[in-house]
Design an enzyme around this catalytic site. Sequence first.
Site, PDB file in Angstrom:
ATOM      1  N   TYR A 190      -4.601   3.911   6.489  1.00  0.00           N
ATOM      2  CA  TYR A 190      -5.079   2.963   7.518  1.00  0.00           C
ATOM      3  C   TYR A 190      -6.369   3.462   8.164  1.00  0.00           C
ATOM      4  CZ  TYR A 190      -0.515   0.682   7.227  1.00  0.00           C
ATOM      5  OH  TYR A 190       0.598   0.018   6.780  1.00  0.00           O
TER       6      TYR A 190
ATOM      7  N   LYS B 207       0.835  -1.194   0.000  1.00  0.00           N
ATOM      8  CA  LYS B 207       0.000   0.000   0.000  1.00  0.00           C
ATOM      9  C   LYS B 207       0.870   1.244   0.000  1.00  0.00           C
ATOM     10  CE  LYS B 207       0.732   1.959   3.364  1.00  0.00           C
ATOM     11  NZ  LYS B 207       1.982   2.544   3.965  1.00  0.00           N
TER      12      LYS B 207
HETATM   13  P1  NDP Z   1      12.456   1.809   2.173  1.00  0.00           P
HETATM   14  O1  NDP Z   1      12.946   3.092   1.631  1.00  0.00           O
HETATM   15  O2  NDP Z   1      13.043   1.316   3.441  1.00  0.00           O
HETATM   16  O3  NDP Z   1      12.602   0.640   1.081  1.00  0.00           O
HETATM   17  C1  NDP Z   1      12.361   0.842  -0.277  1.00  0.00           C
HETATM   18  C2  NDP Z   1      13.391   0.078  -1.091  1.00  0.00           C
HETATM   19  O4  NDP Z   1      13.079   0.244  -2.468  1.00  0.00           O
HETATM   20  C3  NDP Z   1      14.826   0.602  -0.954  1.00  0.00           C
HETATM   21  O5  NDP Z   1      15.508   0.065   0.152  1.00  0.00           O
HETATM   22  C4  NDP Z   1      15.432   0.135  -2.256  1.00  0.00           C
HETATM   23  O6  NDP Z   1      15.781  -1.239  -2.122  1.00  0.00           O
HETATM   24  C5  NDP Z   1      14.271   0.175  -3.228  1.00  0.00           C
HETATM   25  N1  NDP Z   1      14.368   1.346  -4.140  1.00  0.00           N
HETATM   26  C6  NDP Z   1      14.479   1.280  -5.496  1.00  0.00           C
HETATM   27  N2  NDP Z   1      14.561   2.490  -6.025  1.00  0.00           N
HETATM   28  C7  NDP Z   1      14.513   3.373  -5.009  1.00  0.00           C
HETATM   29  C8  NDP Z   1      14.573   4.800  -4.944  1.00  0.00           C
HETATM   30  N3  NDP Z   1      14.685   5.552  -6.057  1.00  0.00           N
HETATM   31  N4  NDP Z   1      14.525   5.379  -3.733  1.00  0.00           N
HETATM   32  C9  NDP Z   1      14.396   4.631  -2.619  1.00  0.00           C
HETATM   33  N5  NDP Z   1      14.329   3.284  -2.619  1.00  0.00           N
HETATM   34  C10 NDP Z   1      14.395   2.648  -3.801  1.00  0.00           C
HETATM   35  O7  NDP Z   1      10.873   1.970   2.320  1.00  0.00           O
HETATM   36  P2  NDP Z   1       9.860   1.063   3.131  1.00  0.00           P
HETATM   37  O8  NDP Z   1      10.374  -0.306   3.216  1.00  0.00           O
HETATM   38  O9  NDP Z   1       9.487   1.748   4.376  1.00  0.00           O
HETATM   39  O10 NDP Z   1       8.558   1.126   2.183  1.00  0.00           O
HETATM   40  C11 NDP Z   1       8.464   0.415   0.965  1.00  0.00           C
HETATM   41  C12 NDP Z   1       6.989   0.228   0.594  1.00  0.00           C
HETATM   42  O11 NDP Z   1       6.351  -0.564   1.587  1.00  0.00           O
HETATM   43  C13 NDP Z   1       6.178   1.506   0.483  1.00  0.00           C
HETATM   44  O12 NDP Z   1       5.250   1.402  -0.552  1.00  0.00           O
HETATM   45  C14 NDP Z   1       5.451   1.596   1.814  1.00  0.00           C
HETATM   46  O13 NDP Z   1       4.224   2.300   1.739  1.00  0.00           O
HETATM   47  C15 NDP Z   1       5.220   0.131   2.121  1.00  0.00           C
HETATM   48  N6  NDP Z   1       5.162  -0.116   3.562  1.00  0.00           N
HETATM   49  C16 NDP Z   1       4.100  -0.816   4.058  1.00  0.00           C
HETATM   50  C17 NDP Z   1       3.996  -1.068   5.394  1.00  0.00           C
HETATM   51  C18 NDP Z   1       2.845  -1.857   5.910  1.00  0.00           C
HETATM   52  O14 NDP Z   1       2.694  -1.948   7.120  1.00  0.00           O
HETATM   53  N7  NDP Z   1       2.064  -2.494   5.056  1.00  0.00           N
HETATM   54  C19 NDP Z   1       4.979  -0.571   6.355  1.00  0.00           C
HETATM   55  C20 NDP Z   1       6.088   0.120   5.728  1.00  0.00           C
HETATM   56  C21 NDP Z   1       6.153   0.324   4.383  1.00  0.00           C
HETATM   57  P3  NDP Z   1      17.100  -1.842  -2.820  1.00  0.00           P
HETATM   58  O15 NDP Z   1      18.253  -1.079  -2.214  1.00  0.00           O
HETATM   59  O16 NDP Z   1      17.049  -3.250  -2.456  1.00  0.00           O
HETATM   60  O17 NDP Z   1      16.973  -1.594  -4.299  1.00  0.00           O
END
Ligand code: NDP
Length: 390
Positions: A241, A153
Amino acid sequence: MPQSEPSKENQRRTFLLKAGYGAVAAGIASLVPSITGSEARAQNQSSGMIAPEKKVGWAIVGLGKFATQQLMPSFSQCKKSKLVALVSGDAEKAKKYATEYGIAEKNTYNYQNYDNLRNNPEVDVIYIVLPNSMHAEYTVRGAQAGKHIMCEKPMATSVEDCEKMIDACKKANKKLMIAYRAQYEPYNLKAIEMAREGKLGKLRLITSEHGRHLKPEEPSDKWRAQKKMAGGGSLMDIGIYSLQAARYITGEEPEEVMAMIYSDPKDPRFKEVEDRVNFMLRFPSGVQANLSSGYSYHETKRFSVFGTDARLDLDPATDYYEHNMHVATKDAEEQRKIKEDNQFSLEIDHMSECILENKQPKTPGEEGLRDIRLMMAIYESARKGAPVKV
Ligand code: NDP
């Protein structure tokens, strides 16, 4: 906080260990890193009632905070799902997690060779855990590679992108599920049951608040402060949420929304995305909802349901591991205890079950699209300073 007082993370860890959540606890802030790798792998292979070879194979895309701290450790508690592939822009990180989770190096991909997943028969479903604006592209490419899709989401940052995602999955004859974990979590399911079965009397009002502090200095919040990447501010991230709670508690779709937004113009965090959103919904049955989200107040994740005979509070309602239910009637006030369960494993296994039994997921793409449409109406109402019919 005094030294003797356990930190919130430690309290959570103690709770998880008591509740038998060893592997999940391992995912929290890497408190017990030794459990995340080989033990998680061993549990992964032995936990299921279904033979390991019958488990649905999952690839995770985007190895960020949520994927690595919550989702990946939760596979050890899945009965129908196994983690078999990783996609990351950081080859070193992918290698490290592949080793920890016993994933073959050939099953690690990057964003350029992502489409080669089509040639990997071990992968049945791709879980998109990327910044919001990337969900659409990776869902469409994943479906075109012949894989089912689970997407975090908010589903996307525009209605058009949601429609493209739904169309691509339909065209490829693949399932699309939005990872609305609260709809698989036992306390939320109990609240839904009580509200819909009339245990609170006739429903009148729902309130829900979701807030926290946005910290753009942290990698996982850097993109959240950028409109292009996040699509919006607190509403898209956590207000969703509050919106979901009102919709799944009532089981109805709102007819009208009205909203007010405020961000401190001097706060540099809110140059591109909004801080506080207060919004009201009116449902066909007459139930009203007063909902909010914010990026500048103390962490809050709760809702209350007001019926003619009782009030139910869930606080926290949408935390990862802890929930508290309080029910007040004219005769009594009581805390209700329900067995906690790992909502991440439950939602992942739900998707696997839908694939194995060819069923429609409970939270399909259309459910994600509804929320995006409503959030666009909320922004429109705030812009116009008037109610918007939906
Ligand atoms: P993060 O920034 O921690 O993780 C996102 C990952 O995406 C990065 O670590 C990277 O992984 C990859 N990525 C690829 N391109 C980019 C870019 N241009 N900028 C940043 N990251 C990039 O975010 P979250 O893990 O907090 O969130 C990710 C998703 O999950 C979102 O859509 C968020 O809404 C959702 N979410 C849902 C939750 C829930 O409870 N359902 C809780 C938290 C988040 P890599 O280095 O491996 O390429």
